[in-house]
Write a protein that holds these residues in place. Sequence first.
Motif, PDB file in Angstrom:
ATOM      1  N   PHE A  75      -3.184 -13.966  -0.111  1.00 57.47           N
ATOM      2  CA  PHE A  75      -3.749 -13.010   0.836  1.00 57.47           C
ATOM      3  C   PHE A  75      -2.801 -11.832   1.037  1.00 57.47           C
ATOM      4  O   PHE A  75      -1.596 -12.015   1.226  1.00 57.47           O
ATOM      5  CB  PHE A  75      -3.993 -13.665   2.198  1.00 57.47           C
ATOM      6  N   ALA A  76      -3.363 -10.641   1.053  1.00 61.99           N
ATOM      7  CA  ALA A  76      -2.558  -9.474   1.404  1.00 61.99           C
ATOM      8  C   ALA A  76      -1.942  -9.661   2.788  1.00 61.99           C
ATOM      9  O   ALA A  76      -0.807  -9.241   3.048  1.00 61.99           O
ATOM     10  CB  ALA A  76      -3.411  -8.214   1.359  1.00 61.99           C
ATOM     11  N   ALA A  77      -2.679 -10.335   3.659  1.00 64.75           N
ATOM     12  CA  ALA A  77      -2.216 -10.535   5.036  1.00 64.75           C
ATOM     13  C   ALA A  77      -0.970 -11.408   5.143  1.00 64.75           C
ATOM     14  O   ALA A  77      -0.343 -11.453   6.209  1.00 64.75           O
ATOM     15  CB  ALA A  77      -3.341 -11.146   5.883  1.00 64.75           C
ATOM     16  N   ASN A  78      -0.584 -12.088   4.060  1.00 63.46           N
ATOM     17  CA  ASN A  78       0.665 -12.844   4.099  1.00 63.46           C
ATOM     18  C   ASN A  78       1.856 -11.931   4.369  1.00 63.46           C
ATOM     19  O   ASN A  78       2.904 -12.386   4.838  1.00 63.46           O
ATOM     20  CB  ASN A  78       0.877 -13.594   2.780  1.00 63.46           C
ATOM     21  N   ALA A  79       1.700 -10.640   4.077  1.00 63.09           N
ATOM     22  CA  ALA A  79       2.787  -9.680   4.325  1.00 63.09           C
ATOM     23  C   ALA A  79       3.101  -9.537   5.809  1.00 63.09           C
ATOM     24  O   ALA A  79       4.175  -9.045   6.175  1.00 63.09           O
ATOM     25  CB  ALA A  79       2.434  -8.315   3.737  1.00 63.09           C
ATOM     26  N   LEU A  80       2.203  -9.972   6.674  1.00 57.56           N
ATOM     27  CA  LEU A  80       2.488  -9.916   8.107  1.00 57.56           C
ATOM     28  C   LEU A  80       3.670 -10.801   8.484  1.00 57.56           C
ATOM     29  O   LEU A  80       4.278 -10.614   9.549  1.00 57.56           O
ATOM     30  CB  LEU A  80       1.248 -10.323   8.911  1.00 57.56           C
TER      31      LEU A  80
ATOM     32  N   GLY B 239       5.551   0.696   3.993  1.00 58.20           N
ATOM     33  CA  GLY B 239       6.324   1.782   4.587  1.00 58.20           C
ATOM     34  C   GLY B 239       5.574   3.097   4.557  1.00 58.20           C
ATOM     35  O   GLY B 239       5.580   3.857   5.536  1.00 58.20           O
ATOM     36  N   ALA B 240       4.914   3.402   3.423  1.00 59.60           N
ATOM     37  CA  ALA B 240       4.147   4.641   3.313  1.00 59.60           C
ATOM     38  C   ALA B 240       3.028   4.676   4.346  1.00 59.60           C
ATOM     39  O   ALA B 240       2.760   5.722   4.954  1.00 59.60           O
ATOM     40  CB  ALA B 240       3.582   4.782   1.902  1.00 59.60           C
ATOM     41  N   ALA B 241       2.366   3.535   4.549  1.00 63.22           N
ATOM     42  CA  ALA B 241       1.270   3.491   5.515  1.00 63.22           C
ATOM     43  C   ALA B 241       1.766   3.592   6.951  1.00 63.22           C
ATOM     44  O   ALA B 241       1.104   4.176   7.813  1.00 63.22           O
ATOM     45  CB  ALA B 241       0.471   2.196   5.331  1.00 63.22           C
ATOM     46  N   ALA B 242       2.938   3.007   7.207  1.00 63.35           N
ATOM     47  CA  ALA B 242       3.465   2.959   8.577  1.00 63.35           C
ATOM     48  C   ALA B 242       4.352   4.144   8.916  1.00 63.35           C
ATOM     49  O   ALA B 242       4.806   4.263  10.060  1.00 63.35           O
ATOM     50  CB  ALA B 242       4.238   1.656   8.776  1.00 63.35           C
ATOM     51  N   GLY B 243       4.629   5.003   7.929  1.00 60.43           N
ATOM     52  CA  GLY B 243       5.501   6.137   8.195  1.00 60.43           C
ATOM     53  C   GLY B 243       6.955   5.754   8.323  1.00 60.43           C
ATOM     54  O   GLY B 243       7.704   6.359   9.095  1.00 60.43           O
TER      55      GLY B 243
ATOM     56  N   ALA C  29     -12.876  -3.561  -5.437  1.00 63.28           N
ATOM     57  CA  ALA C  29     -12.093  -4.398  -4.526  1.00 63.28           C
ATOM     58  C   ALA C  29     -11.067  -3.538  -3.807  1.00 63.28           C
ATOM     59  O   ALA C  29     -10.567  -2.543  -4.347  1.00 63.28           O
ATOM     60  CB  ALA C  29     -11.401  -5.512  -5.306  1.00 63.28           C
ATOM     61  N   LEU C  30     -10.757  -3.893  -2.576  1.00 64.65           N
ATOM     62  CA  LEU C  30      -9.762  -3.163  -1.802  1.00 64.65           C
ATOM     63  C   LEU C  30      -8.365  -3.440  -2.339  1.00 64.65           C
ATOM     64  O   LEU C  30      -8.042  -4.562  -2.723  1.00 64.65           O
ATOM     65  CB  LEU C  30      -9.852  -3.569  -0.329  1.00 64.65           C
ATOM     66  N   THR C  31      -7.539  -2.432  -2.366  1.00 67.78           N
ATOM     67  CA  THR C  31      -6.183  -2.550  -2.894  1.00 67.78           C
ATOM     68  C   THR C  31      -5.207  -2.999  -1.810  1.00 67.78           C
ATOM     69  O   THR C  31      -5.532  -3.000  -0.609  1.00 67.78           O
ATOM     70  CB  THR C  31      -5.710  -1.203  -3.450  1.00 67.78           C
ATOM     71  N   PHE C  32      -3.980  -3.312  -2.225  1.00 70.16           N
ATOM     72  CA  PHE C  32      -2.955  -3.619  -1.238  1.00 70.16           C
ATOM     73  C   PHE C  32      -2.624  -2.385  -0.400  1.00 70.16           C
ATOM     74  O   PHE C  32      -2.342  -2.500   0.790  1.00 70.16           O
ATOM     75  CB  PHE C  32      -1.682  -4.160  -1.894  1.00 70.16           C
ATOM     76  N   ALA C  33      -2.700  -1.210  -1.026  1.00 61.33           N
ATOM     77  CA  ALA C  33      -2.485   0.024  -0.263  1.00 61.33           C
ATOM     78  C   ALA C  33      -3.547   0.172   0.827  1.00 61.33           C
ATOM     79  O   ALA C  33      -3.246   0.619   1.943  1.00 61.33           O
ATOM     80  CB  ALA C  33      -2.493   1.229  -1.191  1.00 61.33           C
ATOM     81  N   ASP C  34      -4.798  -0.191   0.513  1.00 64.23           N
ATOM     82  CA  ASP C  34      -5.862  -0.174   1.523  1.00 64.23           C
ATOM     83  C   ASP C  34      -5.502  -1.113   2.671  1.00 64.23           C
ATOM     84  O   ASP C  34      -5.648  -0.767   3.853  1.00 64.23           O
ATOM     85  CB  ASP C  34      -7.197  -0.609   0.916  1.00 64.23           C
ATOM     86  N   TRP C  35      -5.053  -2.322   2.320  1.00 64.66           N
ATOM     87  CA  TRP C  35      -4.697  -3.289   3.360  1.00 64.66           C
ATOM     88  C   TRP C  35      -3.556  -2.743   4.221  1.00 64.66           C
ATOM     89  O   TRP C  35      -3.578  -2.883   5.451  1.00 64.66           O
ATOM     90  CB  TRP C  35      -4.288  -4.624   2.733  1.00 64.66           C
ATOM     91  N   ALA C  36      -2.554  -2.155   3.587  1.00 64.61           N
ATOM     92  CA  ALA C  36      -1.421  -1.623   4.345  1.00 64.61           C
ATOM     93  C   ALA C  36      -1.874  -0.545   5.327  1.00 64.61           C
ATOM     94  O   ALA C  36      -1.415  -0.498   6.476  1.00 64.61           O
ATOM     95  CB  ALA C  36      -0.373  -1.069   3.382  1.00 64.61           C
ATOM     96  N   ARG C  37      -2.783   0.311   4.894  1.00 65.42           N
ATOM     97  CA  ARG C  37      -3.294   1.354   5.811  1.00 65.42           C
ATOM     98  C   ARG C  37      -4.098   0.728   6.942  1.00 65.42           C
ATOM     99  O   ARG C  37      -3.997   1.155   8.098  1.00 65.42           O
ATOM    100  CB  ARG C  37      -4.139   2.360   5.032  1.00 65.42           C
TER     101      ARG C  37
ATOM    102  N   ASN D 154      -3.621  -2.024   8.319  1.00 65.91           N
ATOM    103  CA  ASN D 154      -2.757  -2.789   9.210  1.00 65.91           C
ATOM    104  C   ASN D 154      -1.464  -2.053   9.543  1.00 65.91           C
ATOM    105  O   ASN D 154      -0.480  -2.664   9.975  1.00 65.91           O
ATOM    106  CB  ASN D 154      -2.436  -4.144   8.569  1.00 65.91           C
ATOM    107  N   ALA D 155      -1.480  -0.742   9.375  1.00 70.45           N
ATOM    108  CA  ALA D 155      -0.256   0.049   9.549  1.00 70.45           C
ATOM    109  C   ALA D 155       0.343  -0.099  10.936  1.00 70.45           C
ATOM    110  O   ALA D 155       1.577  -0.118  11.085  1.00 70.45           O
ATOM    111  CB  ALA D 155      -0.548   1.520   9.252  1.00 70.45           C
ATOM    112  N   THR D 156      -0.490  -0.239  11.959  1.00 73.54           N
ATOM    113  CA  THR D 156       0.045  -0.301  13.312  1.00 73.54           C
ATOM    114  C   THR D 156       0.950  -1.515  13.516  1.00 73.54           C
ATOM    115  O   THR D 156       1.859  -1.494  14.338  1.00 73.54           O
ATOM    116  CB  THR D 156      -1.086  -0.345  14.353  1.00 73.54           C
TER     117      THR D 156
END
Length: 272
Positions: A121-126, A191-195, A251-259, A261-263
């Motif tokens: 899951f991309a969400a494992n990055a949380l 990092g790119a998504a979260a600034g 399919a949604l990319t990891f970059a999509d997921w990062a954006r 969940n950027a907050t």
Amino acid sequence: MILITGANGVVGRQVKNVLLRQGIDVTTITRGDGDLFSPAWIEPALEGVEAIQISPRATGPGLEELLKLAAGRGVRRVVLLSATTVEYPAGEARFAAQFKKAEELVTRSGLEWTVLRLADFAANALAWVPQLQAGDVVRGAYGRAATSPIHETDIAEVAARGLLGDLPAGSVSTLTGPGSVDQHEKVRLIGAAAGRALSFQELPPERVRQGMLAQGLPEEVPDRLLGSLADYSERPGPTTTTVEELLGRPALTFADWARDNATAFQAQSIRS
């Protein structure tokens, strides 16, 4: 009525929301509901249920009993959330064997069944959020371990179709994200998504293991994680086009997921 097990998990919550938006009645059960697979408790929850989503980690050893009860109460179909490691081995074999056993139980249940073999899951990055509370570096093992992580939204939309009978009965689908990324790239995209200017620092696997155990995590957690990462550092995980084929969109990319969940990773949010 649709019954979702593991409803407090990332995927379970998303599936519930997808179904509710379509006006479908949903009921949920979680480990917190007590003795989940005692017949005296579970049978009333099956009243009027047409389909069940199964998360093996939520059902555990009670899966076989649940399936028998479901068949006896007139449930028509089941969607199982399995893992790509059944088809593409990675990590310790005992973990893939747990999913393989769940698949065997489902396919022998007498219900209409659909098996979804999921990439990580991309969400494992949380799991990195606590580290990022202290700074701008994620520390872990096997930085070059590469997979095609899948967005929980894609899993939920495919699973909902299976629960509603819109996928072929008796089908097995391997779902991944659209492209392979390693851990360095994941951190960069977050990092790119979260600034934030974030980086990944590689540590020896044993140091990572001891750190996880020191946090009070059971041995199974580092065993599962580090075994898979070791293999994915040698051979990337699979990439399929199945999500696009089933949903009729990329399919949604990891970059999509990062954006999306950027907050969760923005400095002000996690340090306040």
